[in-house]
Every structure is written in C-alpha cells, then in structure tokens.
Write an enzyme that holds these catalytic residues in place. Structure first.
Site, PDB file in Angstrom:
ATOM      1  N   SER A  30      -9.899   1.723   2.924  1.00  0.00           N
ATOM      2  CA  SER A  30      -8.991   2.605   2.535  1.00  0.00           C
ATOM      3  C   SER A  30      -7.113   1.506   1.274  1.00  0.00           C
ATOM      4  O   SER A  30      -6.954   1.967   0.829  1.00  0.00           O
ATOM      5  CB  SER A  30      -7.779   3.605   2.732  1.00  0.00           C
ATOM      6  OG  SER A  30      -6.843   2.347   4.025  1.00  0.00           O
ATOM      7  N   LYS A  90       1.119  -0.924  -0.242  1.00  0.00           N
ATOM      8  CA  LYS A  90       0.464  -0.044  -0.298  1.00  0.00           C
ATOM      9  C   LYS A  90       0.433   1.110   0.061  1.00  0.00           C
ATOM     10  O   LYS A  90       2.063   1.328   0.666  1.00  0.00           O
ATOM     11  CB  LYS A  90      -1.390   0.283   1.003  1.00  0.00           C
ATOM     12  CG  LYS A  90      -1.755   1.080   1.195  1.00  0.00           C
ATOM     13  CD  LYS A  90      -2.873   1.129   1.929  1.00  0.00           C
ATOM     14  CE  LYS A  90      -4.001   2.030   2.751  1.00  0.00           C
ATOM     15  NZ  LYS A  90      -4.147   1.892   4.098  1.00  0.00           N
ATOM     16  N   SER A  98     -10.008  -0.208   7.476  1.00  0.00           N
ATOM     17  CA  SER A  98      -9.033  -0.700   5.581  1.00  0.00           C
ATOM     18  C   SER A  98      -8.619  -1.852   5.351  1.00  0.00           C
ATOM     19  O   SER A  98      -8.393  -1.556   3.960  1.00  0.00           O
ATOM     20  CB  SER A  98      -8.287   1.004   5.928  1.00  0.00           C
ATOM     21  OG  SER A  98      -8.310   2.172   6.355  1.00  0.00           O
TER      22      SER A  98
END
Length: 473
Positions: A184, A110, A208
């Site tokens: 996210s 990420k 997330s």
C-alpha cells in the site's frame, strides 16, 4: 569473514556523507559537493551542513521535479509547496544545522499518519477532510532531524490492497508506467523511484513497504515490533503494521530508520560477521506459482552473500499455516480503521465486501492468537541454526496499472495474493524484513528483488547485509 576494505569502509562515513567503500568500489563516484541537488540524502544533508547549498535550494529543486514528474506517476496526493519553502527558510536560519542528520532533506510521508495541517485520508473518500492538528511522532522525529516534508503520498483504501489507486487516479510505476507501483505504500515507492525525494516514509501491514519497493526497484525496510513508534490508524492494522522507510540506497534508508527509531547506531552500516543464511525460494502456499526470474533473484542474492563470505544453505522455511493465518487476518485488519471513518458509506465496493468478510471471520472466532504462536515457534526453532533468511520478495512482476478500485473484490484479492505471498509472515510475528533490488526481469523489464528477514533485533544485521549485496550489484 569480511575483507579489510569493507570492514573499515562501512564504519567510516566522512564529512561529505559518502562512504570510503562507495569511493573504493566505484572510482567514478563523485565527491559529495559534485552531486546534483537530487542526490543521496546523506550527501544532501552534508552539503547543507557545510553551507555549500541551502535548504531552500534543495526544497525548490525537489518541488520542481515533483511539479514536472508527479502528473505522470501520481505519487503525491498533497504537495506542501508553500509550507515546505517556509520551513526551509526557517531551517536555514538555525544555528544547529551541524547537529541535524537530515538537514534540509526533502521527504515524503504516507497519507495514513498525521502531518500537521494536512487531512489524514488513508486512501478513502470516507476519511475526514479536517487538517490534522499535530504531527505523528514519526513525522515529528523527521522534522527534528532537519527533514522537510514536501508532501504526502498515495495509498489504496485503508492500505488493504497491493495496488495503488483512488478517486480515479492510478499511481504508476516509474520503471514501467504501464504497471502498478504496488501497495500500500505505492506512492512512497514511486516518489523515491522517480527521484522526487531520496527517502520516503511508508508503513507495512502485510508487505506494504517491501512489495512496492520491490515493484519499483528501491530499497525498503520494515523494522521489528516497537523499534519505531507505530500508531497507524485505529489499531495499527490489528498490531501487524510498522512504520519504516523506502530509499534509493541502503545507507540512506539506514540513516532515515535511525531517525525514526531514535537510534543513531542504525545509521552506522557495518559488514556483519560471517552469517548463517538460509535461502528459501518456495512460497508459503503450494497454490502460488513463483516466476522463475523471481526465484533467480533470491538465488542471486544468496550467491552474492556467499561471495561476501557468508555461509548460505538452501532451506525450506517452516511457514506452517502462514497462508491461512494471513488469509484470515487480511479482511479483518482494516475493521478498526473503517469504524473510525466519519463517512464509512463512501467506502469502495471492494473494500465493503472485504470488511464484511472480516466481520464474519471475527464473529466466527476464526482469528486466534495461537495460530501465530505456532508459526512463531517454528521460526524461532529455525533461527537457532540461521541468522538471516533470503526469499524472493515477490512471486511475479507487478500487475498492470489500472483502476483496480473499480474492479470486483475477487479480481483484487487474486491480483494482490498472486504476486505478493512472501512478505506477510514477518508482519504476523512482528519481525524485521527488507527488500533489496536485484536487477531486472529479462522478459517483463521490471525490477527484481530479494527479501531479507531475521529475528527480533536484527535490523542492523539486515542493513549491513543489504549494503553488501547493494555494493556488489
């Protein structure tokens, strides 16, 4: 409680990376050397260690898939093609491959933690464009285990939203490209669900990892506090965010989590002894409506757990003021990250309004430690009688895939809050939680999932239970 087959099989993973349980419960399960190169991470690493494929074979195949498929879903924002190939060649020349649990496995990271040579954007145009000088400890551990970072994945600005888009690019759900991959860690979930990588790093501040895992039909786990190095942004989302993993299988997630945590025991999936499980389908707030098929997903998980020999009892989870505590912390969670941006003036309009509300909440002193202390005390009392709780992961199918960053603050807040109310409590208290796929929504035709959560230190229990639910899926 566990039958002999399951008890023995989960303690036995042979040299080809496939458990006896997987073979016994699925006679058509192919031997590891017959898996496609895009197969499970454990099998890929086993083949690399055995010399039947090379790291460059694996990386080349992954990069080919990414080149072909990423334009459809926008999971990756940076693809490290040249660097990944060079690292694969270096790995192939090493003489210690047999010691590397993730030898040659392509992984995604990420974009809000540091990957050397790549700018750390955190989903914002206001982020630095300078390449990071060194890897975050999580990335360093993945590399040390033999994994190869093929790219970094998309996320919403500062991780604040439960949908993923930035700079005019919408990250789409591989299971239904008309819907969001969630947020996210939406890019990470999309990359795994599309088969671009078998495992991906994600982090989880109010769900997330679990929210996009559930949306995309993959497994995701957020460990408890201090199990994996955090250091996410300026203050790890006010201490609520943890680094974790998303994967196509529980065994791959366990393997990756063991690497991130530096704990080999987490890779050893074992059927847990008879568990006391609470089945809690009511949401933290009466203002939230839960789709009946998501309620059914949790009940399905409970029924499978009972069939595996566990004691499952319908309960009401003592959420207390969880909804209020989450509502107060969400707007202020990104303040430290925003303050560290070199160009905060480039923040999206929805984000600026969200952070302004957060500053007001902080100024009024509305965020107080005793709010979470009371919630945690109630959960501690609850878990005196239970080992694990099962809830729905989401309350509804994921929203439509659209340019949410261009819409107003109210629309974004409502969209995020309505479909993902169940996950945040475990971030408030810093306890482990995971999302396990549970079939398909019969009307929306999108994935369903159940959330498993437990007290501090229960990561191995959650993984073992998740593997039982997965093997009966």
């Amino acid at each position: 409680m566990h039958d002999d087959l399951t008890a023995v099989a989960w303690e036995s993973v042979d040299d080809d990376g496939v458990t006896d349980a997987e073979v016994a419960m699925n006679p058509s399960h192919p031997p590891a050397d017959e898996y496609p190169i895009g197969g499970p991470a454990a099998a890929l690493a086993a083949r690399v260690r055995a010399g039947t494929i090379t790291p460059i074979d694996v990386v080349t195949e992954a990069l080919t898939r990414i080149s072909s498929e990423n334009r459809k879903i926008n999971a990756f924002t940076v693809v490290r093609a040249e660097q990944a190939r060079a690292e694969a060649l270096e790995l192939a020349a090493r003489d210690d491959l047999d010691e590397l649990p993730l030898a040659g496995v392509p992984v995604a990271v990420k974009q809000n933690i540091a990957v050397a040579g790549v700018p750390m954007r955190a989903g914002s145009a206001g982020s630095s464009t300078q390449p990071e000088p060194a890897d975050h400890p999580v990335v360093a551990r993945l590399r040390a285990a033999g994994a190869i970072v093929v790219g970094v994945t998309a996320m919403p600005e500062l991780g604040l939203w439960a949908t993923t888009d930035e700079d005019g690019t919408v990250t789409r759900n591989p299971r239904d490209v008309g819907r969001t991959a969630g947020g996210s860690s939406g890019g990470a979930a999309a990359a795994v669900a599309a088969g671009l990588v078998p495992i991906a790093h994600g982090n989880d501040g109010l769900g997330s990892i679990r929210v996009p895992a559930a949306a995309c039909g993959v497994f995701g786990i957020k460990p408890g506090r201090q199990v994996v190095p955090a250091g996410i942004g300026a203050d790890s989302w006010a201490g609520m965010a943890e680094n974790g993993v998303l994967a196509t299988t529980v065994s791959d997630a366990a393997l990756a989590l063991s690497v991130l945590a530096g704990r080999s025991d987490l890779a050893e999936l074992r059927a847990p002894q008879r568990l006391r499980i609470g089945l809690a389908v009511a949401p933290p707030s009466r203002l939230v409506r839960v789709d009946r098929h998501w309620t059914a997903a949790a009940r399905t998980a409970g029924a499978r757990a009972a069939a595996a020999g566990h004691l499952v009892e319908p309960v009401e989870l003592p959420y207390g003021d969880t909804a209020l505590a989450m509502a107060l912390r969400w707007p202020s969670a990104g303040l430290a990250d925003a303050a560290a941006l070199p160009h905060p003036e480039l923040l999206q309009r929805r984000t600026k309004r969200h952070l302004a509300l957060g500053r007001l909440i902080r100024r009024l002193g509305l965020v107080r430690p005793n709010q979470v202390d009371r919630i945690e005390a109630g959960l501690v009392d609850f878990f005196e009688n239970f080992d694990v709780v099962i809830t729905p992961t989401l309350a509804a199918p994921p929203p439509k895939a659209k340019q949410w960053s261009g819409r107003g603050w109210t629309a974004n807040v409502l969209a995020s809050a309505r479909y993902a109310p169940f996950t945040g409590v475990w971030n408030l208290v810093g306890w482990p939680a995971a999302s396990v796929p549970m079939g398909t929504h019969p009307e929306a035709h999108t994935p369903l999932a159940a959330q498993l959560a437990g007290p501090p230190g229960s990561e191995a229990t959650l993984l073992g239970l998740a593997a039982q639910l997965e093997l009966t899926n």
